[in-house]
Design an enzyme around this catalytic site. Structure first.
Site, PDB file in Angstrom:
ATOM      1  N   HIS A  82     -12.137  51.658 -21.156  1.00 45.47           N
ATOM      2  CA  HIS A  82     -12.658  52.730 -20.298  1.00 45.47           C
ATOM      3  C   HIS A  82     -11.552  53.250 -19.396  1.00 45.47           C
ATOM      4  O   HIS A  82     -10.827  52.480 -18.788  1.00 45.47           O
ATOM      5  CB  HIS A  82     -13.813  52.200 -19.432  1.00 45.47           C
ATOM      6  CG  HIS A  82     -14.385  53.236 -18.531  1.00 45.47           C
ATOM      7  ND1 HIS A  82     -15.303  54.165 -18.965  1.00 45.47           N
ATOM      8  CD2 HIS A  82     -14.146  53.534 -17.231  1.00 45.47           C
ATOM      9  CE1 HIS A  82     -15.615  54.970 -17.965  1.00 45.47           C
ATOM     10  NE2 HIS A  82     -14.923  54.610 -16.904  1.00 45.47           N
ATOM     11  N   ASP A 161     -27.708  54.043 -11.470  1.00 38.59           N
ATOM     12  CA  ASP A 161     -26.395  54.615 -11.158  1.00 38.59           C
ATOM     13  C   ASP A 161     -26.453  56.138 -11.208  1.00 38.59           C
ATOM     14  O   ASP A 161     -25.860  56.826 -10.380  1.00 38.59           O
ATOM     15  CB  ASP A 161     -25.331  54.099 -12.127  1.00 38.59           C
ATOM     16  CG  ASP A 161     -24.023  54.851 -11.932  1.00 38.59           C
ATOM     17  OD1 ASP A 161     -23.473  54.761 -10.820  1.00 38.59           O
ATOM     18  OD2 ASP A 161     -23.587  55.558 -12.853  1.00 38.59           O
ATOM     19  N   ARG A 168     -24.470  60.155  -3.963  1.00 39.00           N
ATOM     20  CA  ARG A 168     -23.117  59.943  -3.408  1.00 39.00           C
ATOM     21  C   ARG A 168     -22.324  61.240  -3.420  1.00 39.00           C
ATOM     22  O   ARG A 168     -21.560  61.528  -2.504  1.00 39.00           O
ATOM     23  CB  ARG A 168     -22.378  58.872  -4.221  1.00 39.00           C
ATOM     24  CG  ARG A 168     -22.894  57.456  -3.943  1.00 39.00           C
ATOM     25  CD  ARG A 168     -22.392  56.479  -4.988  1.00 39.00           C
ATOM     26  NE  ARG A 168     -20.950  56.455  -5.069  1.00 39.00           N
ATOM     27  CZ  ARG A 168     -20.264  56.163  -6.183  1.00 39.00           C
ATOM     28  NH1 ARG A 168     -20.888  55.837  -7.285  1.00 39.00           N
ATOM     29  NH2 ARG A 168     -18.956  56.172  -6.168  1.00 39.00           N
ATOM     30  N   SER A 183     -20.535  51.387 -10.120  1.00 37.25           N
ATOM     31  CA  SER A 183     -21.012  52.492 -10.951  1.00 37.25           C
ATOM     32  C   SER A 183     -20.389  52.411 -12.351  1.00 37.25           C
ATOM     33  O   SER A 183     -21.096  52.457 -13.372  1.00 37.25           O
ATOM     34  CB  SER A 183     -20.632  53.805 -10.243  1.00 37.25           C
ATOM     35  OG  SER A 183     -20.717  54.890 -11.106  1.00 37.25           O
ATOM     36  N   LYS A 187     -22.301  50.709 -16.227  1.00 35.47           N
ATOM     37  CA  LYS A 187     -22.432  51.401 -17.524  1.00 35.47           C
ATOM     38  C   LYS A 187     -21.695  50.637 -18.625  1.00 35.47           C
ATOM     39  O   LYS A 187     -22.153  50.550 -19.762  1.00 35.47           O
ATOM     40  CB  LYS A 187     -21.918  52.837 -17.395  1.00 35.47           C
ATOM     41  CG  LYS A 187     -22.907  53.701 -16.605  1.00 35.47           C
ATOM     42  CD  LYS A 187     -22.364  55.070 -16.274  1.00 35.47           C
ATOM     43  CE  LYS A 187     -21.328  55.006 -15.188  1.00 35.47           C
ATOM     44  NZ  LYS A 187     -21.071  56.182 -14.427  1.00 35.47           N
TER      45      LYS A 187
END
Ligand code: URA
Length: 433
Positions: A82, A161, A168, A183, A187
Site C-alpha cells: 500500500h 473509516d 475529518r 484509517s 482497510k
C-alpha cells in the site's frame, strides 16, 4: 457510558479504555453519536494523541465495523502493498506481476483516485475491457491460477473509516498520525493479506512533508499491523517530485510496461525492486535481501514479470493488443510543450502541482462524480538535478484542449530553476520494521 465523558477524558490527556473506543466507533457508525460529539473527540485526539494500544483498538474496531475478506482459499503467503499516495506512482503495475513471477500470490483491492493523486483502478481502466468487478470466487480463482488479481475495493470494508474520514475532512483533523494510521490500516487488515508492505511517501507531494513525521506515521502503522497479527514493514520513499516521467492514466500504464520489459527508468525501477524484495522476503520466498533483489531484477529483464502482467490483463478481460502495442492505448488529441523561461538546473518539481495540472487536463477527479479521460496526462522531460536551457521543454502536456491554460500555468508554478547544481533527494530513506 456517556460520550461527553469520553470527550472529557481525552481532552484531559487520559488514555481511553477499550470500552470507550468501542463505544465511540460503534455509536458513530450506527448513528447514535452525533457528528458534533464525534468531531469534538477527533479534535481532542488530534491534540492529545493516542497510545499504541489505543490506536490498535481503534483500528480493530473499525475493521470489525464491516466486511473482512477471507483469503484463506488462496494457497501461499499473501502479501499486500500500500502506498500512502503519490503523483506518478504506478509501482503496483510493476510490483504485482513481479512478485507474482517468483510465486508470491497477490490479491489486491485498490481504489479510485480523488484530487491530485491518481487511483490504480482508474489507470487500469485505460486498458479496454479490463474488468475490476468480480465475485469473490472469481477473484480467488484468478489469484490461484496466475498469482495476481486486482479488484475494486467494496464499499463495505471498514465503513466506520469511511464515515469518520468524511468528518475529518471537514473538521481539520485529517493529518493526525494515529487517525491516518488507523484509517489506512483498518482497510488493509480488512482486505485479508498475511503480510503488508507500506510505501510511506515523504516530501512536498506527500501527506507527511517532513522525514520525521513520515517516520512516525510509518512506525505507527508497522506497530498496528504487527500488534494485530500481520507482519508489516514500511519503506519511506521520496515524493519531492513525481515518480518516473509519466503522470496520467494510459501513459502511466505505458511507463510501467516499459519497466516490466526491462527499461531502466531509474527511480521507478529502483523503488519497484525495493518494494518487491521486501514483499518476497516477508513471503519467505528468499533467505536474503540480496538474493531476492537479484532474482526479481532478473525477472524484469527476462520478460517473466511482463508475461504475468499480460496474463493478468487477459484474465480480467482486458485487450492485450493494447499491451503488445502501447500506441493502441488511449491518446490525447494534442501534445503541447511547456518551455523553460530561463536556463539553469531543475531544483524542484512540486509533485502536488503536477498532479493538479494533470487533474485539470481530465486525468483525475476534482469531485467524486467526475469522469476520467484516460488519454490525457503529462510527460516530464526533466527531473531534479537536470540541466535545462532557456526554451527547452520542461514537460509535454497530452491534452484534448488546444490551449489548456490552467494546466500550463500550474506546471510552470511546479518547477523551480536554480543557477547552481542542486541537491538531488534520495529515493529511499529508510525501512521501518
Ligand atoms: N488515506 C486514508 O485512507 N486515510 C487517511 O486518513 C489518509 C490517507
Amino acid at each position: 457510558m456517556r460520550m461527553v465523558d469520553v470527550i472529557t477524558n481525552k481532552r484531559n490527556g487520559k488514555v481511553l479504555t477499550e470500552e470507550e473506543i468501542k463505544f465511540f466507533i460503534q455509536g458513530y457508525t450506527n448513528g447514535s453519536i452525533p457528528d458534533y460529539q464525534a468531531a469534538a473527540l477527533l479534535m481532542a485526539i488530534y491534540y492529545k494523541g493516542m497510545t499504541e494500544k489505543e490506536t490498535a483498538v481503534l483500528t480493530q474496531t473499525m475493521v470489525d465495523s464491516g466486511e473482512t475478506i477471507d483469503l484463506s482459499p488462496i494457497t501461499g503467503h499473501k502479501v499486500d502493498k500500500h502506498s500512502t499516495g503519490g503523483v506518478g506512482d504506478k509501482t503496483t503495475f510493476i510490483v504485482g506481476p513481479l512478485v507474482a513471477s517468483v510465486g508470491v500470490p497477490v490479491a489486491k483491492m485498490s481504489g479510485r483516485g480523488l484530487g491530485h493523486t491518481g487511483g490504480t483502478i482508474d489507470k487500469l481502466e485505460s486498458i479496454e475491457g479490463l474488468n475490476i468487478e468480480m465475485t469473490k470466487q472469481q477473484f480467488i480463482d484468478h489469484v490461484n491460477e496466475i498469482k495476481l488479481a486486482v479488484a475494486g475495493q467494496t464499499g463495505n470494508l471498514a465503513p466506520a473509516d469511511k464515515k469518520l474520514y468524511a468528518l475529518r475532512d471537514v473538521t481539520a483533523t485529517v493529518d493526525s498520525i494515529p487517525l491516518i494510521a488507523g484509517s489506512i490500516m483498518s482497510k488493509k487488515l480488512a482486505s485479508g493479506a498475511d503480510s503488508i508492505v507500506l510505501d510511506v511517501k515523504t516530501g512536498s507531494g506527500a501527506f507527511m512533508k517532513s522525514l520525521q513525521d513520515s517516520e512516525a506515521l510509518a512506525q505507527e502503522m508497522v506497530n498496528i499491523g504487527n500488534h494485530l497479527g500481520r507482519n508489516t514493514i514500511a519503506v519511506i520513499s521520496d515524493m519531492n517530485q513525481p515518480l518516473g516521467f509519466e503522470v496520467g492514466n494510459a501513459n502511466e500504464v505505458k511507463e510501467a510496461v516499459d519497466v516490466l520489459q526491462g527499461k531502466d527508468i531509474k527511480d521507478l525501477r529502483d523503488l519497484s525492486l525495493e518494494l518487491s524484495s521486501q514483499m518476497a522476503l516477508l513471503a519467505g520466498i528468499f533467505d536474503t535481501y540480496e538474493e531476492a533483489y537479484e532474482s526479481l531484477a532478473e525477472n524484469l529483464d527476462n520478460g517473466k514479470a511482463f508475461e504475468v502482467f499480460r496474463s493478468f490483463v487477459e484474465a480480467q478481460g482486458g485487450n492485450v493488443d493494447m499491451i503488445d502495442d502501447l500506441s493502441k492505448l488511449p491518446q490525447a488529441a494534442h501534445d503541447i510543450t511547456v518551455e523553460a523561461e530561463a536556463p539553469g538546473y531543475i531544483e524542484g518539481i512540486d509533485a502536488e502541482s503536477i498532479g493538479i495540472a494533470a487533474m485539470y487536463l481530465g486525468a483525475g477527479r476534482a469531485t467524486k462524480d467526475d469522469q476520467i479521460n484516460h488519454g490525457v496526462g503529462i510527460t516530464l522531460n526533466k527531473k531534479i538535478g537536470d540541466k535545462i536551457e532557456s526554451g527547452e521543454a520542461l514537460v509535454t502536456l497530452h491534452s484534448d484542449q488546444q490551449n489548456p491554460v490552467d494546466s500550463i500555468e500550474k506546471v510552470k508554478q511546479a518547477f523551480t530553476i536554480s543557477s547552481e547544481q542542486p541537491h538531488v533527494p534520495k529515493l529511499i530513506y529508510k525501512v521501518v520494521k
